[in-house]
Design an enzyme around this catalytic site. Structure first.
Site, PDB file in Angstrom:
ATOM      1  N   ASP A 228       0.830  -1.203   0.000  1.00  0.00           N
ATOM      2  CA  ASP A 228       0.000   0.000   0.000  1.00  0.00           C
ATOM      3  C   ASP A 228       0.872   1.264   0.000  1.00  0.00           C
ATOM      4  OD1 ASP A 228      -2.145   1.704   0.284  1.00  0.00           O
ATOM      5  OD2 ASP A 228      -3.024   0.640   1.984  1.00  0.00           O
ATOM      6  N   GLY A 270      -4.698   3.526  -8.425  1.00  0.00           N
ATOM      7  CA  GLY A 270      -4.911   3.841  -9.844  1.00  0.00           C
ATOM      8  C   GLY A 270      -4.062   4.978 -10.365  1.00  0.00           C
ATOM      9  N   ASP A 291     -10.171   4.025  -2.144  1.00  0.00           N
ATOM     10  CA  ASP A 291     -10.846   3.037  -1.286  1.00  0.00           C
ATOM     11  C   ASP A 291     -12.345   3.004  -1.563  1.00  0.00           C
ATOM     12  OD1 ASP A 291      -8.439   2.428  -0.179  1.00  0.00           O
ATOM     13  OD2 ASP A 291      -8.820   3.320   1.778  1.00  0.00           O
TER      14      ASP A 291
END
Length: 471
Positions: A228, A270, A291
């Site tokens: 992440d 993205g 999210d």
């Protein structure tokens, strides 16, 4: 009634992925997903050398060095009958040949997650029957390391040992024992970190220790890494393409160097058109947007994936984020039943990872019915690995379609508006002609033979999922 999925038959039916990739010599773990009354006995003919089946649990383990595609005949038998299905075991360089199916704790527990919650989810994946429909990943989403600057003794403490090895916090104990527990059920274990110094919620991540952490995750036995972006934004030079690619290319390479298969789930929201380069840096899935959130507007953002289908395929998937239905953050979802049907239909058609994020220990019958429709899941897990695209749109009506390996087409009819409308799939838009046998996948019911189109009224924010074969 709002439950459309018929209850599974007491007779055996084999579900889940029909194709499975493993790298030569790496540990192999595959649980035959099968519904039907227990006790059940499993068989597997034609397994490549080095693999073995436990006939009571249906779990196949071992490792094989024999490259190529091995056609394995699986059987599941109980007092009422016997089911047979082919599984293609592809021993080669690609893994995640179908989208990952499983669970992640984030929308259920956020920053409060403990090892107990993860073990309970693994138990629930089996006891609810989700594992019998092909769900197998049990993924931790952060908060298992030390929290930077916290004075809570449960989550503070040393980030790493004297040799620089990453350490769990006190809510988590032995990370290898946790992975072993998940594996004992035939399930896969997923772990989480990020390329920055901290995770999004401020817990220790992997910046400067990438090689050591990749090695440690492999030693512990994890099968998936969610990586992440978070605080990496504080250390990059800019947000240009090369800086976006750099941390993912590094971790992608490190994971491939390990002696086990670790699915690389890239999470950088993205940015920099990740779908164009995610595969090149070793990604097996990459988030296409922010999210998911919990309202209608958030999951419908996945309609924007139209056009991205050319970047997806076996081993490399566009990921619009979790399926956040059921009990999320301690309360039932705000989405209406029709919205939930749209949500799961869209994820299935998009060949998106089916990673559910809710409290599996408190799942109601409706949520379970949404997640365990084998005909809907078959569209998601189709070995061709094609992502659907929009073939027609008029006002609030959307028609999406994808090719299936057997020559059929899967079709989604969506009403994106506030009032019931008729939505029609024209065969000329879908790319078929002549008489087509039409099946309603949610109801698992044949609707008849239609020659030019099929239309039906769809309620507000609702969907119908079809599969058509030439008659």
């Amino acid at each position: 009634g709002i439950i459309l999925t018929p209850k599974p038959s007491p007779k055996p039916r084999i579900n889940g992925a029909m194709i499975f990739g493993v790298r030569p010599g790496h540990p192999f773990l595959y649980r035959i997903a099968a519904t039907g009354d227990r006790p059940m006995t499993f068989g597997a003919k034609g397994l490549p050398e080095g693999l073995a089946l436990d006939s009571n649990t249906g779990i196949i383990t071992g490792s094989t060095a024999t490259r190529g595609t091995h056609k394995v005949s699986l059987t599941a038998e109980n007092a009422l009958g016997k089911a047979t299905r082919e599984l293609r075991v592809v021993v080669g360089d690609e893994i995640a040949l179908t989208p990952m199916m499983g669970w992640n704790d984030f929308c259920a527990f956020r920053w409060e997650v403990t090892e107990k919650d993860i073990r309970a989810a693994a138990d629930a994946m089996v006891s609810t029957g989700l594992a019998d429909h092909g769900y197998c990943y049990v993924d931790i989403d952060g908060c298992w390391t030390a929290k930077v600057g916290s004075d809570d003794p449960e989550i503070s403490g040393p980030a790493r040992d004297a040799d620089g090895n990453i350490l769990p916090n006190k809510r988590f104990g032995d990370m290898k024992a946790l992975a072993d527990y998940i594996h004992s059920k035939g399930l896969k274990a997923g772990i989480y970190t990020g390329p920055g110094p901290r995770t999004c919620a401020g817990w220790i991540a992997s910046y400067g220790y990438e090689a050591q952490d990749a090695k440690r995750f492999a030693e512990w036995g994890y099968d998936l890494l969610k990586y992440d972006l978070c605080s990496y934004r504080e250390v990059w030079k800019n947000n240009g393409l090369e800086e976006q690619k750099k941390p993912y290319a590094l971790m992608g390479r490190l994971l491939k160097e390990q002696n086990r298969d670790i699915v690389f789930s890239m999470c950088q929201y993205g940015g920099a058109k990740v779908w164009e380069w995610g595969k090149e840096v070793g990604g097996n899935a990459w988030r296409t947007a922010g999210d998911i959130g919990f309202d209608h507007a958030r999951y419908t953002a996945a309609f924007k994936e139209n056009g991205l289908e050319k970047w997806a395929g076996p081993g490399h998937w566009n990921d619009p984020d979790f399926i956040a239905i059921g009990r999320v953050l301690g309360r039932p979802t705000r989405l209406t039943p029709n919205e939930q049907y749209s949500y799961v239909s869209l994820w299935s058609l998009l060949a998106a990872p089916m990673i559910v994020s809710c409290d599996l220990t408190k799942m109601d019958d409706f949520t379970l019915s949404l997640l365990s429709n084998d005909e809907v899941l078959e569209v998601n897990q189709d070995p061709l690995g094609q992502q659907a695209h929009r073939v027609a749109q008029q006002d609030d009506a959307d028609v999406w379609a994808k090719d299936m390996e057997d020559g059929s087409k899967a079709i989604g009819l969506f009403n994106r508006g506030e009032f019931p409308i008729e939505v029609t799939a024209k065969w000329s838009d879908v790319g078929v002609s002549g008489k087509q046998r039409v099946r309603d996948l949610w109801r698992q019911k044949d609707l008849g033979v239609f020659s030019d189109s099929f239309g039906t009224e769809i309620p507000r924010h609702g969907a119908v999922m079809l599969r058509v074969w030439p008659e």
